[in-house]
Design an enzyme around this catalytic site. Structure first.
Site, mmCIF file in Angstrom:
data_model
loop_
_atom_site.group_PDB
_atom_site.id
_atom_site.type_symbol
_atom_site.label_atom_id
_atom_site.label_comp_id
_atom_site.label_asym_id
_atom_site.label_seq_id
_atom_site.Cartn_x
_atom_site.Cartn_y
_atom_site.Cartn_z
ATOM 1 N N ASP A 1 16.076 123.630 2.671
ATOM 2 C CA ASP A 1 14.863 124.158 2.064
ATOM 3 C C ASP A 1 14.787 125.690 2.199
ATOM 4 O OD1 ASP A 1 14.225 121.538 1.698
ATOM 5 O OD2 ASP A 1 12.281 121.616 2.738
ATOM 6 N N HIS A 3 17.191 123.789 6.881
ATOM 7 C CA HIS A 3 16.693 124.973 6.183
ATOM 8 C C HIS A 3 17.820 125.965 5.924
ATOM 9 C CE1 HIS A 3 13.005 123.142 7.702
ATOM 10 N NE2 HIS A 3 12.380 123.780 6.698
HETATM 11 NI NI NI Z 1 9.712 124.863 3.389
#
Ligand code: NI
Length: 300
Positions: free
Chosen positions: A106, A248
């Site tokens: 992400d 992430h």
């Molecule tokens: Ni996020």
């Protein structure tokens, strides 16, 4: 005189002897005839007393014999039990038959995205990126490269504003804007949306009816720990068949943890795929998913 008498006696004797001989022959013939007659009569009587198929008025008894063929027996070798049916091998292309895990990243693109793509290429892993529209517009090149290298792309809002803090119409307009930025950067249309912070509700989901909300069931907590060992442990130990793993693209330690996560999951028999590849059929919009099917079995 005497001689004359003797001659007559002799003659008479001769005659008598002739007569006597003729009488014995007749008696013998009569006896034979009588014996033959008796024998014939006896035979006829005996014949009449015997049961005869032709003459009996009773039907001949019949007897039915049923002949059953003897089973063929292989006397050379005793019969062996039939072997258990062997199931066909699982289809390695179907996550319904082999255990799959989807790695997702992400908040990109970021300064770490090129290194992340290098590592994924080296490990021969296809992943899914949920990008911020604003970052895509400002830094389209890694997004284009990710698409070219076979990764899947989805939106993660324009600038990480929680969808729940917007009206459904605003949240969906934000999602559409992000999808257009991805299309402009990478030339691909995406209907996948990961709501920031994982916050969503039914009103937002149904308002964004052209989107599939993709959540996760495994969080590596890389955004919190920034610890390679802990990120790796979560990434290897927590997934189940069909898991969607949250990481992430803005965390340097995640790039370093990636080889250990990939090796660990593969050692457990997991196939690493994109989110859409978790499913045998295209993902339908207007739904939220946290994982793929749990039906796969480890391939290793
Ligand atoms: Ni996020």
């Amino acid at each position: 005189m005497v001689s004359a008498i003797d001659d007559r006696v002799k003659e008479s004797s001769v005659d008598l002897s002739r007569d006597s001989g003729r009488g014995n022959w007749g008696a013998w013939r009569a006896s034979v005839s009588l014996a033959i007659g008796v024998l014939v009569l006896g035979l006829v009587a005996f014949k009449l007393m015997l049961p005869s198929e032709a003459t009996s008025s009773q039907p001949a008894p019949t007897r039915t014999v049923f002949v059953t063929p003897a089973p063929e027996v292989n006397k050379a070798a005793p019969p062996s039990p039939s072997p258990e049916p062997v199931p066909p091998p699982p289809n390695p292309e179907s996550c319904a038959e082999v255990a799959c895990v989807a790695l997702t990243f992400d908040d990109g693109p970021s300064a770490y995205t090129p290194a992340l793509l290098d590592k994924l290429k080296e490990l021969e892993v296809k992943a899914t990126f949920f990008d911020l529209g604003q970052s895509v517009a400002n830094n389209p090149e890694p997004v284009k490269r990710a698409a070219e290298e076979g990764h899947e792309l989805g939106g993660h809002s324009w600038n990480h504003t929680s969808m729940a803090k917007q009206t459904p119409e605003q949240a969906c307009a934000d999602a559409d804007r992000t999808a257009r930025a991805i299309r402009d950067a990478a030339g691909v249309e995406t209907s996948l949306l990961r709501p920031p912070y994982g916050t969503w509700n039914d009103a937002i989901l149904h308002a964004c009816a052209n989107k599939t909300f993709v959540l996760w069931d495994v969080d590596t907590l890389d955004w919190s720990t920034h610890d390679v060992a802990k990120i790796t442990a979560h990434g290897v130990d927590d997934p189940k068949p069909g898991s969607i793993v949250l990481m992430h693209g803005t965390v340097a330690e995640t790039v370093d943890a990636l080889p250990g996560i990939v090796a660990g999951l593969r050692a457990k028999g997991y196939k690493l795929v994109t989110v859409s590849e978790l499913f045998d059929s295209p993902l339908a919009p207007d739904q939220a998913i946290y994982s793929g099917p749990r039906t796969g079995v480890p391939a290793g």
